[in-house]
Design a protein around this motif. Sequence first.
Motif, PDB file in Angstrom:
ATOM      1  N   UNK A 137       0.860  -1.100  -0.158  1.00 27.71           N
ATOM      2  CA  UNK A 137      -0.169  -0.064   0.078  1.00 27.71           C
ATOM      3  C   UNK A 137       0.983   1.169   0.087  1.00 27.71           C
ATOM      4  N   UNK A 138       2.094   1.212   0.229  1.00 28.70           N
ATOM      5  CA  UNK A 138       2.890   2.374   0.670  1.00 28.70           C
ATOM      6  C   UNK A 138       4.282   2.084  -0.091  1.00 28.70           C
ATOM      7  N   UNK A 139       4.984   3.366  -0.276  1.00 28.16           N
ATOM      8  CA  UNK A 139       6.522   3.139  -0.649  1.00 28.16           C
ATOM      9  C   UNK A 139       7.274   3.341   0.811  1.00 28.16           C
ATOM     10  N   UNK A 140       7.670   2.229   1.274  1.00 29.35           N
ATOM     11  CA  UNK A 140       7.908   2.060   2.643  1.00 29.35           C
ATOM     12  C   UNK A 140       9.482   2.596   2.637  1.00 29.35           C
ATOM     13  N   UNK A 141      10.107   2.543   1.630  1.00 31.50           N
ATOM     14  CA  UNK A 141      11.765   2.395   1.599  1.00 31.50           C
ATOM     15  C   UNK A 141      12.340   3.968   2.198  1.00 31.50           C
ATOM     16  N   UNK A 142      12.875   3.832   3.295  1.00 30.91           N
ATOM     17  CA  UNK A 142      13.656   4.926   3.736  1.00 30.91           C
ATOM     18  C   UNK A 142      12.490   5.838   4.549  1.00 30.91           C
ATOM     19  N   UNK A 143      11.481   5.495   4.584  1.00 32.62           N
ATOM     20  CA  UNK A 143      10.528   6.230   5.453  1.00 32.62           C
ATOM     21  C   UNK A 143      10.541   6.201   6.839  1.00 32.62           C
ATOM     22  N   UNK A 144       9.926   7.051   7.722  1.00 32.38           N
ATOM     23  CA  UNK A 144       9.970   7.099   8.926  1.00 32.38           C
ATOM     24  C   UNK A 144       8.467   6.518   9.434  1.00 32.38           C
ATOM     25  N   UNK A 145       8.257   5.590  10.121  1.00 31.79           N
ATOM     26  CA  UNK A 145       6.911   4.995  10.397  1.00 31.79           C
ATOM     27  C   UNK A 145       6.789   4.785  12.101  1.00 31.79           C
ATOM     28  N   UNK A 146       5.773   5.288  12.252  1.00 26.20           N
ATOM     29  CA  UNK A 146       5.091   4.900  13.730  1.00 26.20           C
ATOM     30  C   UNK A 146       4.210   3.795  13.992  1.00 26.20           C
ATOM     31  N   UNK A 147       4.381   2.904  14.705  1.00 29.03           N
ATOM     32  CA  UNK A 147       3.253   1.871  14.760  1.00 29.03           C
ATOM     33  C   UNK A 147       2.656   2.343  16.079  1.00 29.03           C
ATOM     34  N   UNK A 148       1.564   3.044  16.101  1.00 30.27           N
ATOM     35  CA  UNK A 148       0.658   3.467  17.232  1.00 30.27           C
ATOM     36  C   UNK A 148       0.002   2.594  17.806  1.00 30.27           C
ATOM     37  N   UNK A 149       0.271   2.058  19.192  1.00 33.02           N
ATOM     38  CA  UNK A 149      -0.348   0.917  19.563  1.00 33.02           C
ATOM     39  C   UNK A 149       0.146  -0.345  19.351  1.00 33.02           C
ATOM     40  N   UNK A 150       1.349  -0.536  19.224  1.00 31.56           N
ATOM     41  CA  UNK A 150       2.075  -1.731  18.832  1.00 31.56           C
ATOM     42  C   UNK A 150       2.018  -2.880  19.657  1.00 31.56           C
ATOM     43  N   UNK A 151       1.814  -2.862  20.749  1.00 29.53           N
ATOM     44  CA  UNK A 151       1.829  -3.964  21.721  1.00 29.53           C
ATOM     45  C   UNK A 151       3.348  -4.393  21.790  1.00 29.53           C
ATOM     46  N   UNK A 152       3.304  -5.866  21.687  1.00 24.97           N
ATOM     47  CA  UNK A 152       4.658  -6.444  21.548  1.00 24.97           C
ATOM     48  C   UNK A 152       5.368  -6.198  20.402  1.00 24.97           C
ATOM     49  N   UNK A 153       5.058  -5.595  19.525  1.00 28.04           N
ATOM     50  CA  UNK A 153       5.788  -5.070  18.043  1.00 28.04           C
ATOM     51  C   UNK A 153       5.867  -5.978  16.998  1.00 28.04           C
ATOM     52  N   UNK A 154       5.300  -7.136  17.261  1.00 26.37           N
ATOM     53  CA  UNK A 154       4.997  -8.230  16.192  1.00 26.37           C
ATOM     54  C   UNK A 154       4.785  -7.960  14.893  1.00 26.37           C
ATOM     55  N   UNK A 155       3.831  -7.185  14.508  1.00 22.39           N
ATOM     56  CA  UNK A 155       3.205  -6.714  13.312  1.00 22.39           C
ATOM     57  C   UNK A 155       4.530  -5.716  12.629  1.00 22.39           C
ATOM     58  N   UNK A 156       4.967  -4.742  13.422  1.00 23.60           N
ATOM     59  CA  UNK A 156       6.005  -4.081  12.931  1.00 23.60           C
ATOM     60  C   UNK A 156       7.105  -4.672  12.508  1.00 23.60           C
ATOM     61  N   UNK A 157       7.576  -5.516  13.203  1.00 23.43           N
ATOM     62  CA  UNK A 157       8.651  -6.666  13.154  1.00 23.43           C
ATOM     63  C   UNK A 157       8.477  -7.612  11.809  1.00 23.43           C
ATOM     64  N   UNK A 158       7.283  -7.723  11.648  1.00 25.13           N
ATOM     65  CA  UNK A 158       7.030  -8.632  10.292  1.00 25.13           C
ATOM     66  C   UNK A 158       7.218  -7.808   9.187  1.00 25.13           C
ATOM     67  N   UNK A 159       6.834  -6.464   9.050  1.00 25.57           N
ATOM     68  CA  UNK A 159       6.809  -5.357   8.066  1.00 25.57           C
ATOM     69  C   UNK A 159       8.501  -5.154   7.756  1.00 25.57           C
ATOM     70  N   UNK A 160       9.028  -4.968   8.900  1.00 23.69           N
ATOM     71  CA  UNK A 160      10.391  -4.687   8.751  1.00 23.69           C
ATOM     72  C   UNK A 160      11.075  -5.532   8.073  1.00 23.69           C
ATOM     73  N   UNK A 161      10.911  -7.093   8.329  1.00 25.55           N
ATOM     74  CA  UNK A 161      11.316  -7.896   7.370  1.00 25.55           C
ATOM     75  C   UNK A 161      11.268  -7.862   5.876  1.00 25.55           C
ATOM     76  N   UNK A 162      10.390  -7.288   5.512  1.00 29.68           N
ATOM     77  CA  UNK A 162       9.872  -7.204   3.999  1.00 29.68           C
ATOM     78  C   UNK A 162      10.274  -5.774   3.463  1.00 29.68           C
ATOM     79  N   UNK A 163      10.451  -4.914   4.221  1.00 30.82           N
ATOM     80  CA  UNK A 163      10.649  -3.466   3.847  1.00 30.82           C
ATOM     81  C   UNK A 163      11.821  -2.650   4.814  1.00 30.82           C
ATOM     82  N   UNK A 164      12.350  -1.800   4.153  1.00 32.42           N
ATOM     83  CA  UNK A 164      13.507  -1.067   4.641  1.00 32.42           C
ATOM     84  C   UNK A 164      13.027   0.291   4.938  1.00 32.42           C
ATOM     85  N   UNK A 165      12.710   0.643   6.155  1.00 33.97           N
ATOM     86  CA  UNK A 165      12.115   1.735   6.613  1.00 33.97           C
ATOM     87  C   UNK A 165      12.846   2.052   8.247  1.00 33.97           C
TER      88      UNK A 165
END
Length: 289
Positions: A90-118
């Motif tokens: 859905x986005x151009x993630x490369x090089x961007x600064x991303x906030x996961x608001x309400x991340x809990x233990x962070x698993x969704x953000x970690x999964x996305x980090x494995x796919x994209x460089x941000x």
Amino acid sequence: MQSKKEKRTALMQKLSPIFRCPKCGEELWVDEGSRLKCIRSHSFDLARQGHVHLTKKPAVSNYSSELFAARREVIEGGLYEKMHEALGELLDWEGKTILDAGSGEGSHLMALKKKKDFTGIGTDLAKSGIEMAAKGEDELLWVVADLAEAPFLDSSFDTVLNIFSPANYEEFHRITKNGGAVLKVVPGSRYLQELRKLAGESAYSNEDVVEGFYRQFPEAESIKVSFTAAVPENLRLPLLKMTPLTWKHTDDKDFQEKARSIKEITIDVLILKGRIQKQHRSQSGADPS
């Protein structure tokens, strides 16, 4: 070899200035190694585990460490893989600064980090969730923070993620760059329907949440992602423990036995994407879900 704390200190320095003092609202900068400090001498140390508390008062959460551990196990087990793929497209993630608001233990953000460089920051008011996140991915920052008073400077982020979590659109608008995006993921009516049926819960309705999003972003896009995922035997008990749906059945052995028979689960979500236009904004920014 750098420790997690050293890596995250370097990341804070790279991002600086991005943080705002939760006590006075002034800019925070990295001072004396791994300490954040403002001009009024309020200071906040990066914990040994590699996270920082940026709240006015001690955080209180109804979510337990057991819930966060179960959620991590389920997400790392791949049950949400297709949802992560959809978010990644859905986005151009490369090089961007991303906030996961309400991340809990962070698993969704970690999964996305494995796919994209941000560059990513995860925040949650649940201390136990952030502590767990900080023990994992060390290329992300983790902050105990209150969404009602987000400890970030104006226009700090390219994108704010809000996955299965309450939103504060007033703050999202303030901290996101003009032209940036807010991605909100809400459950659909068939989300975890197998567990809902077992727990005697009715189908979830996201109507109020979706309407609230469109009030903030009248030209928002929506993408429905719905699929059935196989549940390996080792993930059936964590699946039961990861959701408040089943809290009242925690000690019910018969219920747990029935839950262990669930061989597939429905992941049915709606991804909402809104663009920040700072000159056109509703003044009502709170959303309960």
